[in-house]
Structure formats: structure tokens, C-alpha cells
Design a protein around this motif. Sequence first.
Motif, PDB file in Angstrom:
ATOM      1  N   THR A  35       0.833  -1.182   0.000  1.00  0.00           N
ATOM      2  CA  THR A  35       0.000   0.000   0.000  1.00  0.00           C
ATOM      3  C   THR A  35       0.876   1.243   0.000  1.00  0.00           C
ATOM      4  O   THR A  35       1.798   1.371   0.807  1.00  0.00           O
ATOM      5  CB  THR A  35      -0.933  -0.038   1.232  1.00  0.00           C
ATOM      6  OG1 THR A  35      -1.589   1.214   1.331  1.00  0.00           O
ATOM      7  CG2 THR A  35      -0.164  -0.300   2.509  1.00  0.00           C
ATOM      8  N   GLY A  36       0.624   2.111  -0.935  1.00  0.00           N
ATOM      9  CA  GLY A  36       1.353   3.371  -0.998  1.00  0.00           C
ATOM     10  C   GLY A  36       2.826   3.189  -1.299  1.00  0.00           C
ATOM     11  O   GLY A  36       3.276   2.105  -1.684  1.00  0.00           O
ATOM     12  N   HIS A  37       3.547   4.277  -1.133  1.00  0.00           N
ATOM     13  CA  HIS A  37       4.984   4.278  -1.395  1.00  0.00           C
ATOM     14  C   HIS A  37       5.727   4.164  -0.074  1.00  0.00           C
ATOM     15  O   HIS A  37       5.329   4.776   0.912  1.00  0.00           O
ATOM     16  CB  HIS A  37       5.403   5.583  -2.070  1.00  0.00           C
ATOM     17  CG  HIS A  37       4.948   5.689  -3.484  1.00  0.00           C
ATOM     18  ND1 HIS A  37       5.268   6.748  -4.302  1.00  0.00           N
ATOM     19  CD2 HIS A  37       4.198   4.855  -4.257  1.00  0.00           C
ATOM     20  CE1 HIS A  37       4.736   6.570  -5.499  1.00  0.00           C
ATOM     21  NE2 HIS A  37       4.072   5.434  -5.491  1.00  0.00           N
ATOM     22  N   VAL A  38       6.784   3.404  -0.068  1.00  0.00           N
ATOM     23  CA  VAL A  38       7.701   3.431   1.078  1.00  0.00           C
ATOM     24  C   VAL A  38       9.116   3.522   0.527  1.00  0.00           C
ATOM     25  O   VAL A  38       9.382   3.109  -0.597  1.00  0.00           O
ATOM     26  CB  VAL A  38       7.579   2.181   1.984  1.00  0.00           C
ATOM     27  CG1 VAL A  38       6.170   2.039   2.543  1.00  0.00           C
ATOM     28  CG2 VAL A  38       8.016   0.931   1.251  1.00  0.00           C
ATOM     29  N   ILE A  39       9.983   4.051   1.323  1.00  0.00           N
ATOM     30  CA  ILE A  39      11.363   4.176   0.876  1.00  0.00           C
ATOM     31  C   ILE A  39      11.972   2.784   0.720  1.00  0.00           C
ATOM     32  O   ILE A  39      11.649   1.873   1.486  1.00  0.00           O
ATOM     33  CB  ILE A  39      12.172   5.033   1.873  1.00  0.00           C
ATOM     34  CG1 ILE A  39      11.597   6.466   1.833  1.00  0.00           C
ATOM     35  CG2 ILE A  39      13.654   5.036   1.525  1.00  0.00           C
ATOM     36  CD1 ILE A  39      12.305   7.428   2.740  1.00  0.00           C
ATOM     37  N   GLY A  40      12.790   2.626  -0.298  1.00  0.00           N
ATOM     38  CA  GLY A  40      13.344   1.320  -0.602  1.00  0.00           C
ATOM     39  C   GLY A  40      14.477   0.916   0.312  1.00  0.00           C
ATOM     40  O   GLY A  40      14.926   1.687   1.160  1.00  0.00           O
ATOM     41  N   TYR A  41      14.927  -0.293   0.137  1.00  0.00           N
ATOM     42  CA  TYR A  41      16.143  -0.808   0.764  1.00  0.00           C
ATOM     43  C   TYR A  41      16.076  -0.895   2.290  1.00  0.00           C
ATOM     44  O   TYR A  41      17.099  -0.924   2.957  1.00  0.00           O
ATOM     45  CB  TYR A  41      17.351   0.024   0.323  1.00  0.00           C
ATOM     46  CG  TYR A  41      17.480   0.092  -1.181  1.00  0.00           C
ATOM     47  CD1 TYR A  41      17.842  -1.049  -1.902  1.00  0.00           C
ATOM     48  CD2 TYR A  41      17.200   1.263  -1.881  1.00  0.00           C
ATOM     49  CE1 TYR A  41      17.933  -1.012  -3.290  1.00  0.00           C
ATOM     50  CE2 TYR A  41      17.297   1.306  -3.272  1.00  0.00           C
ATOM     51  CZ  TYR A  41      17.657   0.166  -3.966  1.00  0.00           C
ATOM     52  OH  TYR A  41      17.744   0.213  -5.337  1.00  0.00           O
ATOM     53  N   VAL A  98       8.504   1.218   7.471  1.00  0.00           N
ATOM     54  CA  VAL A  98       7.915   0.820   8.757  1.00  0.00           C
ATOM     55  C   VAL A  98       7.806  -0.688   8.940  1.00  0.00           C
ATOM     56  O   VAL A  98       7.892  -1.194  10.058  1.00  0.00           O
ATOM     57  CB  VAL A  98       6.518   1.446   8.953  1.00  0.00           C
ATOM     58  CG1 VAL A  98       6.646   2.961   9.158  1.00  0.00           C
ATOM     59  CG2 VAL A  98       5.608   1.128   7.764  1.00  0.00           C
ATOM     60  N   TYR A  99       7.616  -1.402   7.839  1.00  0.00           N
ATOM     61  CA  TYR A  99       7.489  -2.853   7.961  1.00  0.00           C
ATOM     62  C   TYR A  99       8.820  -3.470   8.402  1.00  0.00           C
ATOM     63  O   TYR A  99       8.871  -4.349   9.248  1.00  0.00           O
ATOM     64  CB  TYR A  99       7.025  -3.464   6.636  1.00  0.00           C
ATOM     65  CG  TYR A  99       5.786  -2.779   6.118  1.00  0.00           C
ATOM     66  CD1 TYR A  99       4.534  -3.058   6.673  1.00  0.00           C
ATOM     67  CD2 TYR A  99       5.860  -1.819   5.111  1.00  0.00           C
ATOM     68  CE1 TYR A  99       3.389  -2.404   6.224  1.00  0.00           C
ATOM     69  CE2 TYR A  99       4.739  -1.173   4.649  1.00  0.00           C
ATOM     70  CZ  TYR A  99       3.496  -1.454   5.209  1.00  0.00           C
ATOM     71  OH  TYR A  99       2.384  -0.805   4.773  1.00  0.00           O
ATOM     72  N   ALA A 123      17.547  -5.997  -0.893  1.00  0.00           N
ATOM     73  CA  ALA A 123      16.268  -5.932  -1.600  1.00  0.00           C
ATOM     74  C   ALA A 123      15.800  -4.492  -1.723  1.00  0.00           C
ATOM     75  O   ALA A 123      15.796  -3.754  -0.735  1.00  0.00           O
ATOM     76  CB  ALA A 123      15.221  -6.752  -0.843  1.00  0.00           C
ATOM     77  N   SER A 124      15.416  -4.079  -2.920  1.00  0.00           N
ATOM     78  CA  SER A 124      14.899  -2.717  -3.071  1.00  0.00           C
ATOM     79  C   SER A 124      13.520  -2.607  -2.419  1.00  0.00           C
ATOM     80  O   SER A 124      13.258  -1.692  -1.669  1.00  0.00           O
ATOM     81  CB  SER A 124      14.865  -2.308  -4.545  1.00  0.00           C
ATOM     82  OG  SER A 124      14.055  -3.171  -5.293  1.00  0.00           O
ATOM     83  N   LYS A 125      12.646  -3.563  -2.696  1.00  0.00           N
ATOM     84  CA  LYS A 125      11.320  -3.541  -2.067  1.00  0.00           C
ATOM     85  C   LYS A 125      11.360  -4.421  -0.812  1.00  0.00           C
ATOM     86  O   LYS A 125      10.659  -5.434  -0.707  1.00  0.00           O
ATOM     87  CB  LYS A 125      10.260  -3.996  -3.069  1.00  0.00           C
ATOM     88  CG  LYS A 125      10.149  -3.043  -4.272  1.00  0.00           C
ATOM     89  CD  LYS A 125       8.972  -3.371  -5.177  1.00  0.00           C
ATOM     90  CE  LYS A 125       8.832  -2.329  -6.290  1.00  0.00           C
ATOM     91  NZ  LYS A 125       7.761  -2.670  -7.270  1.00  0.00           N
ATOM     92  N   ARG A 183      10.242  -4.139   2.013  1.00  0.00           N
ATOM     93  CA  ARG A 183       9.042  -4.342   2.842  1.00  0.00           C
ATOM     94  C   ARG A 183       8.412  -5.714   2.635  1.00  0.00           C
ATOM     95  O   ARG A 183       7.737  -6.228   3.529  1.00  0.00           O
ATOM     96  CB  ARG A 183       7.995  -3.256   2.551  1.00  0.00           C
ATOM     97  CG  ARG A 183       7.515  -3.196   1.123  1.00  0.00           C
ATOM     98  CD  ARG A 183       6.295  -2.270   0.984  1.00  0.00           C
ATOM     99  NE  ARG A 183       6.355  -1.474  -0.243  1.00  0.00           N
ATOM    100  CZ  ARG A 183       5.364  -0.727  -0.679  1.00  0.00           C
ATOM    101  NH1 ARG A 183       4.233  -0.649   0.006  1.00  0.00           N
ATOM    102  NH2 ARG A 183       5.482  -0.029  -1.793  1.00  0.00           N
TER     103      ARG A 183
END
Lengths: 356, 356, 356, 356
Positions: C40-46, C50-51, C248-250, C252
Motif C-alpha cells: 500500500t502506498g509508497h515506502v522508501i526502498g532498501y 515501517v514494515y 532488496a529494493s522492495k 518491505r
Amino acid sequence: MGIRGSLRIMEKNKVKRGFGSDNNAGIHPDILKEIISSNTGHVIGYGADVYTEQALNIFKEHFGSYSETYFVFTGTAANVLGLSGITRSWNSIITASTAHLEGDECGAPEKFIGCKVLVADTPDGKITPELIEKHMHGLDFEHHSQPKVISITQATEMGTVYTVAEITKIASFAHAGGMLLHMDGARIANAAVALNLPFKAFTTEAGVDVLSFGGTKNGMMFGESICFLKPGLSFDFKYIRKQGMQLASKMRFISAQYIGYFRNDLWKSNASNSNAMARMLDEQLKQIPEVKVTQEVQSNGVFVRMPADVAEKMRDHYFFYPWDEKRSEFRLMCSWDTKKEDIEDFIRILKKELEK
Amino acid sequence: MGIRGSLRIMEKNKVKRGFGSDNNAGIHPDILKEIISSNTGHVIGYGADVYTEQALNIFKEHFGSYSETYFVFTGTAANVLGLSGITRSWNSIITASTAHLEGDECGAPEKFIGCKVLVADTPDGKITPELIEKHMHGLDFEHHSQPKVISITQATEMGTVYTVAEITKIASFAHAGGMLLHMDGARIANAAVALNLPFKAFTTEAGVDVLSFGGTKNGMMFGESICFLKPGLSFDFKYIRKQGMQLASKMRFISAQYIGYFRNDLWKSNASNSNAMARMLDEQLKQIPEVKVTQEVQSNGVFVRMPADVAEKMRDHYFFYPWDEKRSEFRLMCSWDTKKEDIEDFIRILKKELEK
Amino acid sequence: MGIRGSLRIMEKNKVKRGFGSDNNAGIHPDILKEIISSNTGHVIGYGADVYTEQALNIFKEHFGSYSETYFVFTGTAANVLGLSGITRSWNSIITASTAHLEGDECGAPEKFIGCKVLVADTPDGKITPELIEKHMHGLDFEHHSQPKVISITQATEMGTVYTVAEITKIASFAHAGGMLLHMDGARIANAAVALNLPFKAFTTEAGVDVLSFGGTKNGMMFGESICFLKPGLSFDFKYIRKQGMQLASKMRFISAQYIGYFRNDLWKSNASNSNAMARMLDEQLKQIPEVKVTQEVQSNGVFVRMPADVAEKMRDHYFFYPWDEKRSEFRLMCSWDTKKEDIEDFIRILKKELEK
Amino acid sequence: MGIRGSLRIMEKNKVKRGFGSDNNAGIHPDILKEIISSNTGHVIGYGADVYTEQALNIFKEHFGSYSETYFVFTGTAANVLGLSGITRSWNSIITASTAHLEGDECGAPEKFIGCKVLVADTPDGKITPELIEKHMHGLDFEHHSQPKVISITQATEMGTVYTVAEITKIASFAHAGGMLLHMDGARIANAAVALNLPFKAFTTEAGVDVLSFGGTKNGMMFGESICFLKPGLSFDFKYIRKQGMQLASKMRFISAQYIGYFRNDLWKSNASNSNAMARMLDEQLKQIPEVKVTQEVQSNGVFVRMPADVAEKMRDHYFFYPWDEKRSEFRLMCSWDTKKEDIEDFIRILKKELEK
């Protein structure tokens, strides 16, 4: 002070003599002379000189016209770079548990090649297809390092010598499995003398693909060579040697040594002496009930069990290394410059110490 | 044939002389003598001998009592292994675009250390904090190799020499950024002579952390050394040298050379000669309008532009290498054994060729 | 189609089920849900999301507040990179001959670390100080790779499980020798269930220094983690992970899986099921005289000898791998989704085949 | 909560949206659905499953029947392992100074391949034979790393796109010099949309030899692929991938994503959106005199100079990264899920901030 003066000093320093390693001996005077005579004028660096040309031709005479030889500085480099030329990181190299490659190169094969070294346990330093067999699995399976090279040492680290038949058998086994046969010849001259055969007979002609041809342990100052015995194997090797930090700028001084090493079969007289001295030591030791020679003496090393306290005292007189301290086993190496008197003196002192 | 005989042959082979590289010259006779005099009796291998002890003490005298020195075979190895001791694979090493490390080691730093070598463009072989600055970004950012070492060459590959002030400035810049300063001293003797300073003044005392101390280009047969100039840097280095295939078994023959190299400041007289010959060559070339010296001549190399066809003809008489073929620029290196007559003869023939 | 639809399909595809490996099973639905809810939404990579923050906190709860955890993609990467953080190329890593590290990573430790992996033969996948002892020689000797890490697998590749006492003993042995203890926890959940202990009790508290914490084999899609259990060990590790191509870039979507994995002790119910199914399989097989279970079944794997022709026929119904073809030994792995009916069906068919 | 629930949450979390990177976006729902539908029953691990078979066939359709594709986890791995398959450590790889390979992989190519990466400076991320030419020297000279691969990025890190003619020209230059052409296609879908061409037209048919085909930046969860576009290049690659720690055990979940990615040209609609949004952003920014777009916007990235204090305030609303802090230049990346409203809102706030 010239060469002769130098030899006089060597005579007087008997006190330093020992059986620590064949590399504890110095340079044979004939090799030094060759260095001196090549030390004239300017020559192009990195091997494009007449001495290197001449030395490489000598190697072709000994190993076949299609062989390709490269000089490096150390035996570790000869092994690692030679193997590097014929393996990739996902390969494995199978060798004896006693091999220098496994135990005495501080992980240089793993570091430089990035590959796996797998060992076969062997009581006498020699391996056989039967001993190697256990590593021949997981073929074509990407989870498993792929066996690519079998590496044998001739003469072995235990002083034993492979026969031509034994080498041929391993070579056939290797080639049948799509593998290559590498020989660590740090003491190849001792093996040649033991077998009473030309080098070619138990290398090129016996199916060896890549050879580390040693010189330092048999009277040279430094310098070992990598001989690719089959066409096509040394493609790109010049880059491996340079990137491996083993390209000598003043190459002529390795080449000149090899010229001296082969002239008048100096390699043969040197190795004959060290082998004969080891044999003499073996015979004398066998007369002494308190000690036990543990390996068949086929080249220039003698492995012997003796009481630890006696060994310690002996080392006041002659330096040598423990091999297996738990078994109180020691290694006595003879060199090109070991003399009858060294053996006689050692045995005399040993007997005296044992009597105490 | 003794040393003198050897020198006579050298005289007669003038035809081979040239300006190809300072490593095209042979061994200085005093160094050969030292090798010969160390060639006596047995000594323990791998450096546990009296010659090595003596040589290492000399290094402590020159570089400080807390310095730690290790001998290896080649300049490439000195650079790569020395740097290996102070970097990890995720670091970068910043050096001049002209550095041997960058262009003449076939990727050995990348292969052995696994790190990145970043270059700063420089017209004269020297780098400055200003030129290095562009690589000082991405700090603490895991996507980016972390700058860890600045490597300078003294004298540079372009024949120029860093002043003490210049070195100190780079050292301060490096240390302020948590980095270390490495010096490639393949021609450090030429720099010392040019600066008229003891080695220590522009290395240890100027903030250099690790030094490759060359000998081969200034009259030795082979053998270079890695000097860790600050305490604590060489921890574990003995394993790096061994795994790097650079541990000499007959170490005494590197050590003996260094003993000869420092005795009576042989290094200084050798480098003084090559520097003086380069200066003479520079002066003579500057008298010739058709050619142009392109770099300030501060050590033993002269860079000169001359017509390509003339250069080709000159090489029938004296061997030398092109530096930048597009600019018709050539490199002329003087050695410990270059003679006035070599320069005079070269200039004489050059003028003749230019007149044609 | 939602999760429920997906589960219906899984039911219908019973034909594909088997005992090939615990990684032949898919993703547990609760983990998939967590992935979906983090999408959901954008999160900063790497990893700066929050996850990941939440997941890393969970690891601190399980392994201690001073532990530091890093996520990577594969178990091989967890082992190799974790070990890379605590070894240098001149070290050796000592492990069981059956270890994944030795036989199933295609030489990745040698390639990436450049070090030596030494093995101790073991009948049941477990090693002891006594078995390791033979590699504890050549200490401080530069010719020899220096032992630095002992690596054990928990649960082992043979399905056995180390007790806390056994781990503590190895840890003490390691630490007394200046070494560290690494645990390959690809199946650590199965071990925790078998021991009926929290993770910490047989890792951090038992002296383990670095842990590969697996998830993929117990219901995750992908993602393993490296837990440094002692302060100071993970210094610079972020660079090792990035340079090791495992950042990992994504991120999360690894973190979310771990959140799901720990929520409601999903890891425990998954591993409890696979362990229970293996136990059931073991009990049933022991009723059949023609087959022989060869290892004690302590986690989710069963090793069994059965006639080769029968095994081949069985594989028409349930896929599984041979372990040692010469001994006609096979490996049957149970998963988080193995069902009683799978076992009953397998046993039923096996009996029928054996009767033929 | 199903996919739809997940999408609702995404709507509500607009606050997190930004232009940080195209990998800050999540997974496209159609790709998640494909993962879910493949999550059924057991399949053999490591790629021997029907999903992988299907996905690999799709790649053959796009890149030619002789192409060979391998899946890995990250873009860094795709680049490094792909290049590893076609280089040896003594080679050099020539790329743009802006390339991800050079600046954003923490030295992974040097670490894993051991080779040299040489850069050509470029203002717009694109390189040409003219820019590469300076590295084409020292050929066949063992002191010098041998150029072997040219690596270009499509679309480039600067948002520009190579034309087919430009690629063909570099390919011809590479092949004429015995080199290969590698393409880093982390954003290849954006390039395909920009060029309005099928993938094959500017890869296989334009002379590209090896391709990193990205998916993560365009809506996948993870998973990149290496496409060997000429026969014979991927020989032994399976070992490189495994030893490179990039062989997924539950491979089906990369394969399923690719199935979803190609179904109904999802890759195209995703990339069309991000390209269109970047174009819109570009157009809007160009209306604002206080800011300056610095690169031609040809794919999904916009580089813009704006006052540093304004940029800082903007980042309270939309996250994005500085590109060159000295020049006050910033990078704005659009994603598959960027919306018109994001652009409008960003521009609106920007104008307001600039007015202050």
C-alpha cells in the motif's frame, strides 16, 4: 669474493646444516654462475629476452614441442595459477589430504580461484581413482561444485613416488570424467631420479595436462614454472600470471637459472644426491631399534618416529621439523648439498642420545 | 667467470643498451656480491634467518622503530598486498589516472582485493585533495564503495616528484576523512635523491601509512617490500602475503640484496646516477628545436615528443617505449647503469636523424 | 481470485504433493495476507520503511536487544554473507561433511569469502569438539589457513537436532580457541519445536555468535535473515550485503513476511506440523520390515532405505529425492502443509508396492 | 483482506506517495494475483516447475528462440552475474560514469568478477564509440586489463533513451573489437514505450549480447532476469547463478510474476503511465521560471534544479532524492502508480513554495 670464496664459507658453516627442508639449502654454484653471466647489458623486461627464449626452448625439449611454459616466483603460485588457468570458481579440485595445495598454501587456491578443494585421505601421499571416486557425484547439478581437476604431487609430500602406471591410470580416470590432471612437481627432479626416467615419460606421455615444475627445492635461488602440456590450455594465461602478481620484470634471472639447471643435467646430479642421502639415512635409521621409519623412502624425505625428548636434543645439532607431534613423527629432508658426513654425524649423535 | 668477467661482458654489449625501462638494466655488482656471500650453509626458510633479521632492522632505521616491513617479489604484489592489508572489498582506492596501480597491473587490485579503484585525472602524475574531492561522496551510503585509501606514486609515473608539503597535505586530507595514505615507491630512491631527503622525511614523517618500497628498478635482481609505517596496520599481514603467493622460501636472497642496497648508500649512488643522466638528457633535448620535453624532469624519466619516423629509427640504436602514440610522445628511462656516453651517443644520432 | 480461491486450487492439486523438500510447498496464506496488506502506498526502498522497522524489532525480542538482523534473499546468501562478516580469506571455517555450506552451495563460501571450508565427518549431521579437533593445528603458522568459525546446522541436514548442552559445548570450545560459532538455521523453527524451547535458549544464550535464520522452508515465499547475536560483529555488514547483491529494493515484502511469520507464532504451528508429520511417517515406516529408517527423526526429515525399484515406483505418486543411491537411501521431507492423508496414502501405496 | 482491500488502503495512504524511486511503489495487483494463483500445491524447487517453464517461454517469444533467460533476485545481481558469464577477471568492462554498475553497486562487479570497470564521462548518461575509444588501448598487452564488454543502460540513469541506431553503432564497435555488448535494462520497459518498439528491436536485433531485464521498478515485487541473446553465451551459467547466491528455491514466485507482467502487456501499460507522468511533470516544470529541467525527459525520470530550501520543504510533501547537491539538482522518478493528481499536487505546492 667470488663463487669459490662463497663455497669456502659454506664449508665452515656446517653448524647451520640440517634436514629442515630442501629449501633451507642455498643456490648451487653453477646456477649462480649462470645468473652472473646473464647480468650483462640491457634486455627487455618481462620475458622478451634471449635468456628466456633459450630457457623456454629447453622446456619444449623436455616436455614436447606443443608444451607451453611460464615462469613464476613460488611453488604456491605455480600451483594456484596453473590451476587457475584450467578451472572456474564453480569447479572443484580433488587432491590428497597431504597435498601442499590443501594444507600449506594458506587457502591460496580458494582465494585466487574461488573454487573448492576436496581431499582424499591417503596414508602415503598418493591418491588413486578409488580414493577420488567419493567426490564424483552431483555432476551437472548446479548446487554442487563440479569436479574439474585431479591434482597429484610427484614426488609426494610423504616422499613416495607415483609410477608411470599409477599416473596413467589417474589420467585416464580424469579424462574419462571430463577432468584434467595436474601435477605438483615441486620435487619432480627427485621423482625423475627415483624412476630413472626422463620428465616426459611420467608427465606429458602419462597424460598429465598441467605441471608445476619446481626448481627452488633442488638448487635454484627462486623461480618455478607452469608447464601446459596439452595445446590450447594456456590461452589467456599471460593475463593470469600478470594479474596473479607473478610476472617478473627482470625475467632473465629466472631464465638464466633454468639454463644452468638443465646444463649438464645439473637437476639430475642434485636430485641424485638428495635421494641417495635420504636412502642412506633410511638405511642407517633402520638399524636403530628405538626409531621407526614410517614411509617408504623413494625420494629425498625420510619420515621417522623417535622419542620426543631425543628429537628435541637432536635439533640442537641439526634442524628439522616435527610432522605429527602426537605420533612423535619427524620429517628429515635431504638437499642437493647434503653430505655423507651429515648423515653419519646425525646417526652418530642420535645413537648417543638414545643411549643416555 | 666472476663478477669482473661479467662486467666486462656488459661493456661489450653496449649495443643492447637503451632507455626502455629502469628494469631493463641488470643487477648492481655489489648486490650480486651480497647474494653470493649469503649463499652459505643452511638457513631456515621463509624469513627466519639472520639475513632477513638484519635487513628488517635496516628498514626500521630508515622508517622508524614502529614500522613493520615485509618482503615480496614484485612491485605489483607490493602495491596490491599492502593495500589489501588496509582495505576491504567494499572500499575504494583513489589514485591518479596515470598510476601503475590503475593501468599497469592488469586489474590485480580488483582481483585480489575485490575493491574499486577510482582515478583522478592529472596532467603530471601528481594528485591533490582538490582532484580527489570528486570521489568523496556517498559516504556511509551502502550503495557506494567507501573511500578508504589514497594512493600516490613517488616518483610518479611521469617522472615528477611530490614535495613534502604536497604529501603532508594529502595525508591530512586522507586522515581527516578517515582514510589512509599509500605510497607506491617503485622509484622512491629517485625521489629521495631528487628531494635530497632521507626516506623518512617524506614518508613516515609526512603521514604516509603504507609504502611499497621498490628496489628492482634501482639495481636489485628482484624483491620489493611493503612497509607499514604506523603501528597496528600489519596485523595478520603474514597471512595475506602467504595467501598472496608472495612468501619466498629462500627469503635470504631478497634480504641479502637489501643489505647490499643500503650498504654504503648504494641506493643513493644508483639513483643519483639515473637522475643525473635524465637531467643531462633533458638538457640536451631542450637544445633541439624539433623535439619537445613534455614533463618536468625531476627523477629518472624523460617524456619527449619527437617525429614518429625519427623515433622509429632511433629505436634501431636504443630501445625505448612509446607513451602516447597519438601525440608521438615517448618515454626515455635512465638506469643506475646509464652512462654519459649513452646520452651523448643518443643525442648525436638523434640530431643526425632529424637532419635527414 | 482471492486467497480462498487459491487455497481451493491447492486442494485440487494433490497430485503434485510430495516429500521432495520443504521448499516445494508454497506460501502460508497468513504470510501472503501480510504481503498484501503491506502493498500500500509508497515506502522508501532498501529497508527504510515501517514494515522493516517492525520486523527487526521482532527479531530483537527473540534474540536479545543487542542482536542485529539483516534480511537477504536465500539461505546460501544468509550463510555466506553472515560468515563473510566474521572471517577473512586466510581463515578456515570448520563444518560437518554433511553441511549445506559444504555440499550444496556450489562453492559460494570459497568464491565470496576466498577462505577454506574444512569438514569433519559425522554420521548423523552433528559435530563435536572431538570431531573438530583434527583441524586445530597450524595455529599462528602463516602456511596454514587459520580456523576462525565453527558452523553447525540446526536442525541438521540429517534431521537431527543439537541439544542446548551440545551447542554450549561447541561454543565454549570455539571461544576458548578464539573462534566464533555460526549456526545455519535454515530449519531452526523445526529445531525450536523439537527442543520445545524459545529460539534464544539455543542460540544467543547457548553461545551462538551468528545465525542464519530461515523462513522459506517453513512457509515463507522467500527471505532469510542473518542475525549477529553479539555486539560489534555486524560492523560494516551493510556493505557486505549490498556488495553481495542481496539488498532488496522492495524490502518491505521480506519484512512483511516475517511479521506474518511471527504473528500468532505461525512459525511454530508450521514447524509443529512438519515435525509431527515426519514423526508419523517415521512410526509408520518402522512398521514395515522391508524398509529401514536410518536416522533418528527429530525434526521434519526422514531418511529411509528401501528397494530402488520400489522407490522409483513411489515417485510416480509422491516426489522425493535419493540421498545416497549406492545405499538405496532416500530423503522424505515434510512441510508446513503436509497432511495426515499424505502420510497415510504414501504408506498405503508403499505397502502395496512392496507386496508386488 | 483481499487484493481489493489492499488497494483501498493504498488510496488512503496518499501521504506516503512521492518521487523517490520507481521502486518505492508496491506491486501491481495483477502481479500479486498471479503469485496467489501459483501458490497451489507442491512444485519442484529451483525452477523445475510449470510456471518457470511458461515464463521462460514468454522470454523466448520476446527475445528470440535462441535466447536463454535466467531469473535472479536483484538488478545488481542481474548485472554482475550476467557480466560474470562473459568476462574473466583480467578483462575490463567499459560503461558510462553515470552507470548503476559503476556508482551504485558498492563494487559488486569488482568483488564478484575481479575485473576492472572503466568509465566514460557522459553528460546525458549515454555513451558512444567516440567516448569509449579512449579505453581501447593496451590490447594484447598483459599489463593491461583487456576490454571485453561495453555496458549501456536503457533507459539510462539520466532518463534518456538510446535509439536503435545508437545501440547498433555501439554493438558494431564492440563486435569489431572482439567485445560484447551488455545492456542494463532495469528500466527497459520505459525505454520500449519511449521508442514505441518491441523489446527485440532494440536488443537482440540491435546487437545486444546480454541483457539485464528488470521488472521490480515497473510493478513487480522482486525478480530480475538475465537474458543471453546469442547462442553459446550462457554455457555454465547455472553454476554462476547458484554460486552467486541467486538461485531461488521457490522460483515459481518469480516466474509467476513475469507471467503476470507480460499478460495483457501489463509491462507496457505500467511503463506508459510512468513515462506519461514524467512527461507531464516535465511540461509543468518548464512553465516555472525558477526551476530548470536539466535532462531531456525520455522515460520516467525528471532531473530538475530548484532552490535547495524549496526542495527541502517539498520533501515534507513528496519524498525525492537529491542528485547533485552542489548544483542543487534533484531527481523525480515516476512509477507505474503515479497519478495525474500527484503531479498536479506537486506542482501546485511547488509554486506556492516558490512564491514565499
